[in-house]
Write a protein that holds these residues in place. Structure first.
Motif, PDB file in Angstrom:
ATOM      1  N   GLY A 195      -8.952 -27.500  11.824  1.00 30.55           N
ATOM      2  CA  GLY A 195     -10.408 -27.517  11.900  1.00 30.55           C
ATOM      3  C   GLY A 195     -10.910 -28.495  12.931  1.00 30.55           C
ATOM      4  N   LYS A 196     -11.867 -29.303  12.568  1.00 29.04           N
ATOM      5  CA  LYS A 196     -12.435 -30.268  13.493  1.00 29.04           C
ATOM      6  C   LYS A 196     -11.464 -31.407  13.806  1.00 29.04           C
ATOM      7  CE  LYS A 196     -17.266 -29.416  12.205  1.00 29.04           C
ATOM      8  NZ  LYS A 196     -18.523 -30.016  11.699  1.00 29.04           N
ATOM      9  N   ALA A 197     -10.425 -31.573  12.968  1.00 22.16           N
ATOM     10  CA  ALA A 197      -9.448 -32.635  13.201  1.00 22.16           C
ATOM     11  C   ALA A 197      -8.324 -32.206  14.127  1.00 22.16           C
ATOM     12  CB  ALA A 197      -8.859 -33.105  11.868  1.00 22.16           C
ATOM     13  N   ALA A 198      -8.303 -30.945  14.556  1.00 17.99           N
ATOM     14  CA  ALA A 198      -7.246 -30.465  15.448  1.00 17.99           C
ATOM     15  C   ALA A 198      -7.368 -31.157  16.798  1.00 17.99           C
ATOM     16  CB  ALA A 198      -7.344 -28.953  15.621  1.00 17.99           C
ATOM     17  N   ARG A 199      -6.241 -31.556  17.357  1.00 11.85           N
ATOM     18  CA  ARG A 199      -6.295 -32.299  18.614  1.00 11.85           C
ATOM     19  C   ARG A 199      -4.924 -32.335  19.287  1.00 11.85           C
ATOM     20  NH1 ARG A 199      -5.668 -36.339  14.624  1.00 11.85           N
ATOM     21  NH2 ARG A 199      -4.312 -38.087  15.221  1.00 11.85           N
TER      22      ARG A 199
END
Length: 702
Positions: free
Chosen positions: A203-207
């Motif tokens: 989600g938004k934590a993918a990096r």
């Protein structure tokens, strides 16, 4: 008075008037010999510029001059756009290579991020002239997309004929060189070393996390990722990191499939935007993505990694590095076989405890070193000459113990707690610790995968994986401790064990001399010779003490002095010794030469080895030195590179990290059929090497 006629003055006057009238002199190159005419569009113009090189070679550039606020695109345009492309049909006496791409700008518009160029830019192009000394004709059909708020495709035809015999830099040599200097290199000139690329999160934590060394530090870091489609990364942010620099790139699109990038090669261009455009600070590196350490893999993935660690530790029992230790293990088995079940179980558990304790100590040391920003890896302590001398001294003590010249014990206050029956458990514990110590220069199947995951992660990952590695190495002891009846299958103790002990002592003495030989490879023959003499003298002192007990304390003190003295020569004499040249048939490791060789259709075989790595030596003797394999490695069109990691080498360490490896042996094959490399197993086979070479040649055969 009538002046005399002077031909030289007349020629100078004619040249002057011709130059004033704009007429070229006979035999002088014209400007249009070096460039095509500008091809104009409403958004800008394009042309080819040429500069003479050395030995009849040419340098070529595709030049663009754009109207304000219009741009063209880089080789990887980002969220939108297309890079320029050229059809060279009709060109004569020239072979056209690839574009060299100067550092691009980052553009953001309506939530889209793209990479390209505004104003003026020259794309240098690699060319070769098959017939130097003859005219060269460039004919280019150029397609390029220009964008502002809207995008307009353009196609122009460029044509230039370069006469034979042009000399000097020409009017465009400096221009091409200026933009060639803006093309990112491997980072060595810019003080940049990209070490790891880790992907993960959801989600938004993918990096994507990048770890690199930057000297000096980055002021305004940027990073562009290629090969990650369909995942799209945004502008990076810089995180604090001791001696290392950490860049975090958020995922703008494709977060649900980011985990699939693990294990795949990514090409990353790191740029310090604070550097001037004329002298950019940038590097382009291709490396394999690893799982993100901070978030860790899913539960199933972590369980699989830990299972692999146990399996890798168990296989380590049968690798050549541990063969000298098998002597002590086998003798311990026989010694314990005739005792009671409780004593038998206690002895095997003590050995397993020695193994596990040693792995935990290693985990703590590696975690501390990694947190301090130091280079870490499996077996890297064998790159330190003083450590080799200390280990040689320890092995000498164990060899003398097996010869019966003295007993290894513990302080009375600890020995009393460990004793059961008539024997001490100290020897069992030390045997386990000793087995772990000598196992560290070895890499078994599955071991590299587990260690790579651990060292790419945080301290928790390191401790978990190394605990499982210790359990794997200790597994035979744990099994016998659980089922003591298995010891009945062994022969009964007897007088024959005295002869066996001495044979095993000689085996360990051979290990000590091997360690001294490795020391000689690192610190020189003088240091190794002194260490060997001191070790032999220490063994002789212990033998005399055994034969003449009255020499007890004197001999013990002399032995201690001699063994401690073994640490001095490598510290004093081992500095500044040059590394040995590669063996015949092998080229010195040069990572920057791999891509150009593959571009020429060659196959590159890289062997990362070290004199202290016994598995490496076995691979070399049993596979790489076989006539069939050797013939292929030395054949035309194949380059065999040997990376000797006997001593610390940052370039080799960075090369291993690109593939998520932290130990050796490591072998990888590149070629037209495998431009990103085909990593091989730690234990080589002839079939595996030949199959990899054939696959790497694949594209060249088509």
């Amino acid at each position: 008075m009538i002046s005399r006629f002077r031909p030289a003055r007349l020629a100078a006057l004619i040249a002057f008037f011709l130059s004033v009238l704009g007429l070229p002199l006979i035999g002088t190159a014209r400007a249009d010999d070096y460039a095509s005419d500008w091809a104009h569009t409403d958004q800008g113009a394009a042309r080819l510029v040429v500069a003479p090189g050395q030995d009849g070679a040419l340098r070529l550039g595709l030049a663009f001059k754009l109207e304000p606020h219009w741009k063209i695109y880089w080789r990887s345009p980002g969220d939108a756009g297309l890079p320029p492309s050229v059809d060279w049909a009709g060109s004569e006496n020239v072979q056209i290579g690839d574009f060299a791409w100067p550092v691009p700008e980052r553009f953001e518009l309506a939530g889209l991020e793209t990479f390209g160029y505004e104003g003026e830019v020259v794309l240098p192009i690699a060319v070769t002239v098959p017939h130097p000394g003859e005219p060269v004709h460039f004919k280019a059909a150029v397609d390029f997309l220009t964008c502002r708020e809207l995008c307009i495709p353009n196609d122009v035809a460029l044509d230039v004929t370069v006469p034979a015999g042009l000399e000097g830099p020409g009017p465009y040599g400096d221009l091409i060189d200026r933009y060639q200097a803006r093309v990112p290199g491997d980072g060595s000139a810019a003080g940049l070393t990209l070490e790891t690329a880790a992907v993960g999160g959801a989600g938004k934590a993918a990096r994507l996390d990048l770890t690199l060394r930057a000297t000096p530090g980055l002021v305004q870091p940027d990073a562009i990722v290629e090969g990650a489609s369909p995942v799209v990364f945004g502008r990076p942010t810089q995180a604090a990191g001791g001696l290392e620099t950490h860049l975090v790139l958020p995922v703008l699109d494709g977060a649900d499939v980011i985990a699939k990038l693990a294990g795949k090669p990514l090409t990353v261009t790191v740029i310090d935007r604070a550097a001037p455009a004329e002298a950019p600070r940038a590097a382009t590196v291709t490396l394999a993505a690893t799982p993100l350490a901070e978030t860790g893999p899913a539960l199933g993935g972590l369980a699989l990694t830990l299972a692999i660690a146990v399996l890798g530790g168990f296989i380590l029992n049968f690798m050549p590095c541990v063969l000298p230790v098998l002597a002590i293990k086998f003798l311990a088995l026989i010694n314990e076989a005739g005792q009671g079940r409780r004593r038998l179980r206690a002895g095997f558990l003590a050995t397993a405890a020695g193994i596990l304790a040693s792995f935990l100590v290693m985990a703590a040391a590696l975690a501390a070193a990694k947190s301090a920003g130091l280079s870490v890896g499996w077996g890297v302590q064998f790159q330190e000459p003083v450590f080799l001398a200390a280990l040689a001294a320890l092995v000498t003590l164990f060899a003398c113990n097996l010869m019966g010249w003295f007993k290894i014990g513990l302080p009375w206050w600890l020995a009393g707690r460990l004793q059961a029956g008539g024997g001490s458990l100290a020897g069992s514990f030390l045997a386990g610790a000793f087995a772990t110590l000598l196992a560290t220069p070895c890499s078994a199947p599955f071991l590299g995968t587990a260690v790579g995951f651990a060292l790419a992660g945080g301290p928790g990952d390191i401790f978990l994986v190394f605990t499982c590695l210790g359990i794997g190495l200790a597994l035979p002891y744990l099994v016998v401790a659980a089922v003591p009846a298995l010891a009945r299958l062994l022969p009964r103790p007897g007088y024959w064990m005295l002869t066996l002990r001495r044979l095993l002592g000689l085996l360990l003495a051979g290990t000590a001399f091997w360690l001294v030989w490795v020391l000689g490879e690192q610190a020189g023959s003088a240091a190794a010779g002194v260490v060997a003499l001191l070790g032999v003298a220490a063994a002789a002192a212990l033998a005399l003490r055994h034969r003449y007990p009255r020499l007890g304390r004197t001999s013990a003190a002399l032995t201690a002095v001699l063994l401690l003295g073994m640490l001095v020569p490598p510290a004093v004499l081992g500095r500044g010794v040059e590394a040995a040249a590669p063996a015949a048939g092998w080229a010195r490791f040069d990572p920057a030469a791999i891509a150009p060789a593959v571009a020429k259709g060659q196959v590159v075989f890289v062997d990362v080895t070290a004199s202290w790595c016994l598995t490496c030596q076995v691979n070399e003797r049993l596979v790489l030195d076989k006539p069939a394999v050797k013939a292929q490695l030395s054949s035309s069109g194949t380059v065999a590179m040997r990376a000797d990691w006997t001593r610390p080498d940052p370039a080799i360490a960075a090369f291993l990290k690109r593939y998520g490896r932290y130990g050796i042996p490591f072998n990888v094959v590149y070629g037209p059929g495998a431009p990103d490399g085909l990593p091989l197993s730690e234990v080589l086979t002839t079939d595996a090497v030949e199959a990899a070479l054939a696959k790497a040649k694949g594209a060249a055969r088509s």
